[in-house]
Design a protein around this motif. Structure first.
Motif, mmCIF file in Angstrom:
data_model
loop_
_atom_site.group_PDB
_atom_site.id
_atom_site.type_symbol
_atom_site.label_atom_id
_atom_site.label_comp_id
_atom_site.label_asym_id
_atom_site.label_seq_id
_atom_site.Cartn_x
_atom_site.Cartn_y
_atom_site.Cartn_z
ATOM 1 N N VAL A 47 -10.400 -11.470 -8.825
ATOM 2 C CA VAL A 47 -11.747 -11.721 -8.311
ATOM 3 C C VAL A 47 -12.100 -10.733 -7.210
ATOM 4 O O VAL A 47 -13.241 -10.279 -7.100
ATOM 5 C CB VAL A 47 -11.850 -13.165 -7.787
ATOM 6 N N ASN A 48 -11.112 -10.385 -6.395
ATOM 7 C CA ASN A 48 -11.332 -9.479 -5.279
ATOM 8 C C ASN A 48 -9.990 -8.870 -4.892
ATOM 9 O O ASN A 48 -8.928 -9.368 -5.293
ATOM 10 C CB ASN A 48 -11.940 -10.239 -4.089
ATOM 11 N N VAL A 49 -10.023 -7.805 -4.117
ATOM 12 C CA VAL A 49 -8.814 -7.194 -3.575
ATOM 13 C C VAL A 49 -9.019 -7.055 -2.070
ATOM 14 O O VAL A 49 -10.029 -6.502 -1.627
ATOM 15 C CB VAL A 49 -8.514 -5.822 -4.213
ATOM 16 N N VAL A 50 -8.065 -7.572 -1.293
ATOM 17 C CA VAL A 50 -8.171 -7.574 0.165
ATOM 18 C C VAL A 50 -6.997 -6.803 0.757
ATOM 19 O O VAL A 50 -5.848 -7.030 0.372
ATOM 20 C CB VAL A 50 -8.171 -9.023 0.708
ATOM 21 N N ARG A 51 -7.287 -5.900 1.673
ATOM 22 C CA ARG A 51 -6.232 -5.166 2.378
ATOM 23 C C ARG A 51 -5.850 -5.924 3.642
ATOM 24 O O ARG A 51 -6.723 -6.362 4.398
ATOM 25 C CB ARG A 51 -6.695 -3.757 2.765
ATOM 26 N N GLU A 103 0.814 -1.215 0.000
ATOM 27 C CA GLU A 103 0.000 0.000 0.000
ATOM 28 C C GLU A 103 0.849 1.267 0.000
ATOM 29 O O GLU A 103 0.478 2.273 -0.616
ATOM 30 C CB GLU A 103 -0.929 -0.002 1.220
ATOM 31 N N ASP A 104 2.011 1.223 0.662
ATOM 32 C CA ASP A 104 2.826 2.441 0.753
ATOM 33 C C ASP A 104 3.471 2.826 -0.568
ATOM 34 O O ASP A 104 3.934 3.952 -0.731
ATOM 35 C CB ASP A 104 3.879 2.324 1.864
ATOM 36 N N PHE A 150 -6.995 3.517 -2.319
ATOM 37 C CA PHE A 150 -6.035 2.714 -3.079
ATOM 38 C C PHE A 150 -6.594 1.333 -3.419
ATOM 39 O O PHE A 150 -6.357 0.830 -4.516
ATOM 40 C CB PHE A 150 -4.727 2.580 -2.301
ATOM 41 N N ARG A 151 -7.327 0.720 -2.502
ATOM 42 C CA ARG A 151 -7.881 -0.610 -2.799
ATOM 43 C C ARG A 151 -8.764 -0.556 -4.045
ATOM 44 O O ARG A 151 -8.673 -1.415 -4.934
ATOM 45 C CB ARG A 151 -8.681 -1.135 -1.608
ATOM 46 N N ALA A 152 -9.645 0.450 -4.115
ATOM 47 C CA ALA A 152 -10.533 0.587 -5.275
ATOM 48 C C ALA A 152 -9.724 0.807 -6.549
ATOM 49 O O ALA A 152 -10.079 0.298 -7.622
ATOM 50 C CB ALA A 152 -11.507 1.737 -5.057
ATOM 51 N N GLU A 153 -8.618 1.545 -6.432
ATOM 52 C CA GLU A 153 -7.771 1.771 -7.602
ATOM 53 C C GLU A 153 -7.103 0.480 -8.057
ATOM 54 O O GLU A 153 -6.992 0.208 -9.264
ATOM 55 C CB GLU A 153 -6.719 2.834 -7.259
ATOM 56 N N VAL A 154 -6.658 -0.340 -7.097
ATOM 57 C CA VAL A 154 -6.061 -1.635 -7.450
ATOM 58 C C VAL A 154 -7.097 -2.505 -8.161
ATOM 59 O O VAL A 154 -6.802 -3.130 -9.185
ATOM 60 C CB VAL A 154 -5.517 -2.341 -6.192
ATOM 61 N N ALA A 181 -3.337 3.196 5.487
ATOM 62 C CA ALA A 181 -4.314 4.240 5.156
ATOM 63 C C ALA A 181 -4.757 4.023 3.712
ATOM 64 O O ALA A 181 -3.989 4.242 2.782
ATOM 65 C CB ALA A 181 -3.704 5.632 5.324
ATOM 66 N N ASP A 182 -5.983 3.593 3.548
ATOM 67 C CA ASP A 182 -6.457 3.204 2.221
ATOM 68 C C ASP A 182 -6.490 4.376 1.245
ATOM 69 O O ASP A 182 -5.900 4.318 0.162
ATOM 70 C CB ASP A 182 -7.847 2.578 2.358
ATOM 71 N N GLN A 183 -7.211 5.424 1.609
ATOM 72 C CA GLN A 183 -7.335 6.622 0.767
ATOM 73 C C GLN A 183 -7.698 6.274 -0.675
ATOM 74 O O GLN A 183 -7.198 6.864 -1.629
ATOM 75 C CB GLN A 183 -6.030 7.424 0.814
#
Length: 358
Positions: free
Chosen positions: A164-168, A117-118, A152-156, A148-150
């Motif tokens: 299929v999915n993205v997990v933090r 994430e960083d 980023f998960r949605a962007e990935v 801190a997501d901000q």
């Protein structure tokens, strides 16, 4: 008085438990420094990943396994290397060959592509890797070192549409410079997302190998108990004369073997025989149905030795359920105490002895 040979019964039950548990294979890829080894060690029993461990299967991929743990990790490195195109080609050949194997236990069942994430970016190599792997296996994006997501998960997820999915996840608890505590997070979500994708025939192996989600082990084990109780009720419907109660014992042994396998304990004839002997109050090789069922009856509140001359269907089912539920409760407490790692055989036997006394 009916008698059974515990050794032969246990041997058959072990073979069936091993067959039903199967073996899971997970491919994990990511650039150097994204925390793959930390994630693996946080997820699976036995301190699975260590520096330099594993057998090379391609120039950039190592196969990691440990005796007694029903999972193999394929750790792929080198995504940032100049020769990534060659790495991708080798990996595609390897994964395709594994997935063509007639033995489903040899397939790659799921892939994790890790992105820190960083770093706040998705590289072309990671996009190409996900696109290639998705041709053969379900892929999960794993955002590591989550703080801190901000968004980023949605962007990935947007940049890796074939995931299929993205997990933090944050594999380990952290303390920031200002003293703020960040607990570990997301590991249960990754376990559940992975378990949902792994084929049914290998799912129990993944459940057994992971140490994060004890509730998943517990639910899977209670399903085994339910099946055994139904089988016991069918046998009990005869009804069973108490002296012929040995007819129940193969069901009990199979249930205990399945629960033991699901929790990730070592499967051995000696251990399972000791579990049954502990319940029956003896340690001899051949035990009578009366002795074993007499011990199990102690687990039924208010019933004790007053079962009468026959075991009816309801009693047989209740007996099986009580034994299975008690065994699950004992294992659950011990695994929680050891933070998901397996307890010793001595600890398990001591817990069962305590359950009998209670």
């Amino acid at each position: 008085m009916s008698e059974i040979n515990i050794g032969e019964t246990v041997k058959r039950a072990l073979e069936e438990a091993m067959r039903e548990r199967g073996h899971a294979n997970v491919l994990i890829a990511g650039r150097t420094g994204v925390g793959k080894s930390t994630l693996i060690n946080s997820m699976f029993q036995g301190r699975f990943a260590s520096t330099g461990q594993g057998r090379p299967v391609t120039d950039a991929t190592r196969e990691i396994s440990k005796p007694g743990i029903p999972i193999t990790i394929f750790d792929t490195r080198g995504l940032e290397m100049a020769e990534f195109a060659n790495t991708l080609t080798q990996l595609k050949t390897f994964v395709a060959a594994r997935c063509r194997d007639r033995d489903a236990r040899q397939h790659i069942h799921v892939a994790w592509v890790c992105i820190a994430e960083d770093l706040r970016r998705v590289e072309e190599a990671e996009t190409s890797l996900v696109d290639m792997l998705a041709e053969f296996v379900p892929v999960l994006g794993v955002v590591t070192k989550a703080r801190a997501d901000q968004g980023f998960r949605a962007e990935v997820q947007r940049l890796l549409p074939r995931a299929v999915n993205v997990v933090r996840v944050r594999s380990l608890a952290e303390e920031l410079d200002d003293g703020h505590q960040l607990p570990s997070m997301g590991l249960n979500d990754l376990v559940q997302a992975t378990a949902d994708l792994i084929p049914e025939g290998q799912r129990r192996a993944f459940v057994a190998a992971q140490k994060v989600d004890l509730e998943l082990k517990r639910k899977t084990s209670h399903m085994i108990v339910g099946g055994a109780a139904a089988a016991a009720a069918g046998v009990g419907g005869v009804p069973i004369p108490f002296a012929d109660a040995a007819l129940l014992i193969p069901i009990q042994v199979g249930m205990i073997s399945g629960i033991t396998a699901t929790y990730g304990l070592a499967l051995s004839n000696g251990f399972l025989s000791a579990v049954l002997a502990s319940v029956a109050g003896g340690t001899i090789t051949t035990l009578s149905g009366r002795a074993i069922v007499g011990g199990l009856l102690k687990l039924l509140p208010g019933l004790g030795s007053a079962a009468g001359g026959a075991i009816a269907a309801t009693t047989a089912a209740a007996l099986t359920t009580a034994f299975g539920a008690g065994y699950i409760a004992a294992l659950d407490a011990l695994f929680a105490k050891h933070k998901g790692e397996p307890p010793t055989e001595a600890e398990v036997l001591a817990a069962l002895a305590s359950l009998q006394r209670g």
